[in-house]
Design a protein around this motif. Structure first.
Motif, mmCIF file in Angstrom:
data_model
loop_
_atom_site.group_PDB
_atom_site.id
_atom_site.type_symbol
_atom_site.label_atom_id
_atom_site.label_comp_id
_atom_site.label_asym_id
_atom_site.label_seq_id
_atom_site.Cartn_x
_atom_site.Cartn_y
_atom_site.Cartn_z
ATOM 1 N N TYR A 283 -8.220 -0.120 5.578
ATOM 2 C CA TYR A 283 -7.421 -0.898 6.519
ATOM 3 C C TYR A 283 -6.210 -0.139 7.077
ATOM 4 O O TYR A 283 -5.459 -0.686 7.880
ATOM 5 N N ARG A 284 -6.008 1.116 6.641
ATOM 6 C CA ARG A 284 -4.906 1.921 7.180
ATOM 7 C C ARG A 284 -5.458 2.928 8.185
ATOM 8 O O ARG A 284 -6.292 3.763 7.842
ATOM 9 N N ASN A 285 -4.994 2.857 9.402
ATOM 10 C CA ASN A 285 -5.485 3.773 10.428
ATOM 11 C C ASN A 285 -5.089 5.227 10.163
ATOM 12 O O ASN A 285 -5.762 6.153 10.607
ATOM 13 N N ARG B 296 0.829 -1.196 0.000
ATOM 14 C CA ARG B 296 0.000 0.000 0.000
ATOM 15 C C ARG B 296 0.875 1.263 0.000
ATOM 16 O O ARG B 296 0.570 2.249 -0.672
ATOM 17 N N GLU C 179 -10.369 -0.305 -0.246
ATOM 18 C CA GLU C 179 -10.100 -1.241 0.833
ATOM 19 C C GLU C 179 -8.756 -0.958 1.502
ATOM 20 O O GLU C 179 -8.611 -1.062 2.736
ATOM 21 N N ASP C 180 -7.737 -0.615 0.642
ATOM 22 C CA ASP C 180 -6.418 -0.286 1.194
ATOM 23 C C ASP C 180 -6.520 0.883 2.171
ATOM 24 O O ASP C 180 -5.913 0.870 3.253
#
Length: 459
Positions: A426-428, A380, A422-423
């Protein structure tokens, strides 16, 4: 009585001219009556007083443009005392002008042609006669006088005239006789005539002679340089041939090497230009020439050599332009030194704010960085770098319409590999529309802040 005439003439110099003429007429009559016999007159040399008397009579009428009255006394002087009073060529010069004047005053075309024909005769024969009589005169000036006469009366002289040649022939002869003295105007006339008649070899040959004899004369050499430029503009190969011959004679001439290098480069003869570049770099050529060498080396794929040439140009005082910094950036990019490449591109943009190609180049650096850093599989964070690349393409498009199509193509390509929705989920530390800085790991040199956004396929 003769002595009285002379004394009276000099002591009454302030009297009106018409009185002087009448006085000399009286003196002449007296002299004629004073001569004892015809046989004696034929065997005697005219006296100094008689010579001066005829000279004075013709000169006064000549100065007043009364050429008809002046002619008989002038002819007497040319026959009996051509060098009176100073032993020079003044009387022969005036004979030419007198018959020109008579031609101008002539009432018929036939008379005008006859007078001009007589003037031509004097122009053609005077130098030989003066030499025989030991008079002082300049041969080269008489050649110029002939040329100017023909130039002035072109179209009015008989077509079958053989006594004189073309003006250019006479000016050319004058240069041969006195190359150091001939006025630059006549040199220019000869060169221009050769150009107009497309006699390029003759023009170059004469220019070479002029340079040899008058190389220190700035005005003359400016004319020679202008003519050579015109010739070489018509025939660049002739210039190359000329410079090659000069270089054979002066193999260490930086100036000749520089000129020949530039010509080969313009022609696209990179092989010969490269050979000359090697010789030039061993000398101290102009900084501008070194810049050209640097660009040529870059085009030949010699990035490191190009950078060294640019460095030397700067050392010699060259001020690099935006294009030069762009080229330096390209050289570093080809060497894989991406951070240094960007530094050069930024210098180019600083000098030229609308330098769209430089922004495109920086975007390409970021895209290339992904290829270098991602390995076999992109993460990512690798994909996030394309956000920064596309930012540069969009900037290029805004400031320079000339790169719009290129920028659009790259934007379409790299948006396809943006991180997906989606990437981002899932990254805070990622949120759509938020800022994100590319300053980690292999990409730490980028240090660009961009905007988080998903690729088009993920919505």
């Amino acid at each position: 009585m003769t002595q009285m005439c002379l004394v009276t003439m000099f002591f009454n110099s302030a009297s009106p001219r018409f009185s002087l003429s009448l006085f000399w007429t009286f003196c002449l009559a007296f002299l004629v009556l004073a001569v004892p016999t015809t046989a004696q007159a034929q065997n005697s040399e005219p006296s100094r007083q008689e010579k001066l008397m005829h000279y004075s009579l013709y000169y006064e009428n000549y100065e007043n443009e009364n050429y008809k009255s002046a002619r008989s006394d002038l002819l007497w002087v040319l026959k009996n005392a051509p060098g009176v009073p100073e032993g020079d060529d003044d009387n022969y010069k005036r004979a030419v002008k007198l018959y020109e004047g008579l031609a101008k005053q002539a009432s018929s075309e036939k008379a005008r042609e006859a007078y001009l024909d007589t003037a031509v005769t004097y122009l053609a024969t005077a130098p030989k006669k003066m030499k025989k009589k030991g008079l002082e005169f300049s041969r080269y000036k008489w050649e110029i006088r002939r040329g100017r006469f023909v130039e002035k009366h072109q179209g009015s002289l008989p077509e079958n005239m053989k006594a004189l040649k073309s003006p250019i022939s006479h000016y050319r002869k004058a240069f041969e006789l006195a190359p150091k003295k001939v006025n630059s105007y006549y040199i220019q006339q000869v060169l221009q005539s050769y150009l107009q008649e497309n006699k390029l070899k003759k023009a170059l040959s004469f220019a070479k002679e002029v340079e040899k004899e008058r190389g220190s004369d700035k005005k003359v050499m400016q004319t020679v340089s202008t003519v050579r430029d015109r010739i070489f503009g018509k025939n660049p190969q002739a210039q190359i041939g000329y410079l090659k011959k000069r270089l054979e004679q002066h193999p260490d001439s930086t100036q000749l090497l520089t000129k020949l290098f530039s010509l080969y480069r313009k022609q696209g003869n990179i092989s010969k230009a490269s050979n000359l570049a090697k010789r030039l770099m061993k000398k101290k050529p102009p900084a501008e020439t070194i810049r050209q060498i640097a660009k040529m080396r870059l085009e030949n794929g010699r990035s490191e050599a190009a950078l060294k040439a640019y460095d030397r140009a700067v050392e010699q005082g060259a001020e690099l332009k935006a294009e030069d910094y762009y080229n330096r950036g390209t050289a570093y990019q080809k060497l894989g030194e991406l951070a240094k490449a960007r530094a050069e591109y930024r210098k180019a943009i600083k000098m030229k704010e609308d330098f769209g190609r430089a922004y495109i180049a920086i975007g390409d650096l970021y895209a290339n960085a992904v290829n270098q850093c991602s390995g076999s599989k992109m993460t990512r964070k690798d994909r996030a770098v394309y956000w920064a690349a596309v930012d540069k393409y969009q900037r290029a498009k805004r400031i320079s319409s000339s790169v719009s199509s290129v920028a659009d193509s790259k934007i379409r390509t790299y948006r396809q590999v943006f991180p997906t929705k989606e990437d981002i989920f899932y990254r805070n530390d990622w949120e759509k529309g938020a800022s994100f800085t590319i300053d980690y790991g292999c990409y730490s040199w980028i240090g660009e802040t961009t905007t988080v956004r998903p690729g088009p396929s993920s919505g």
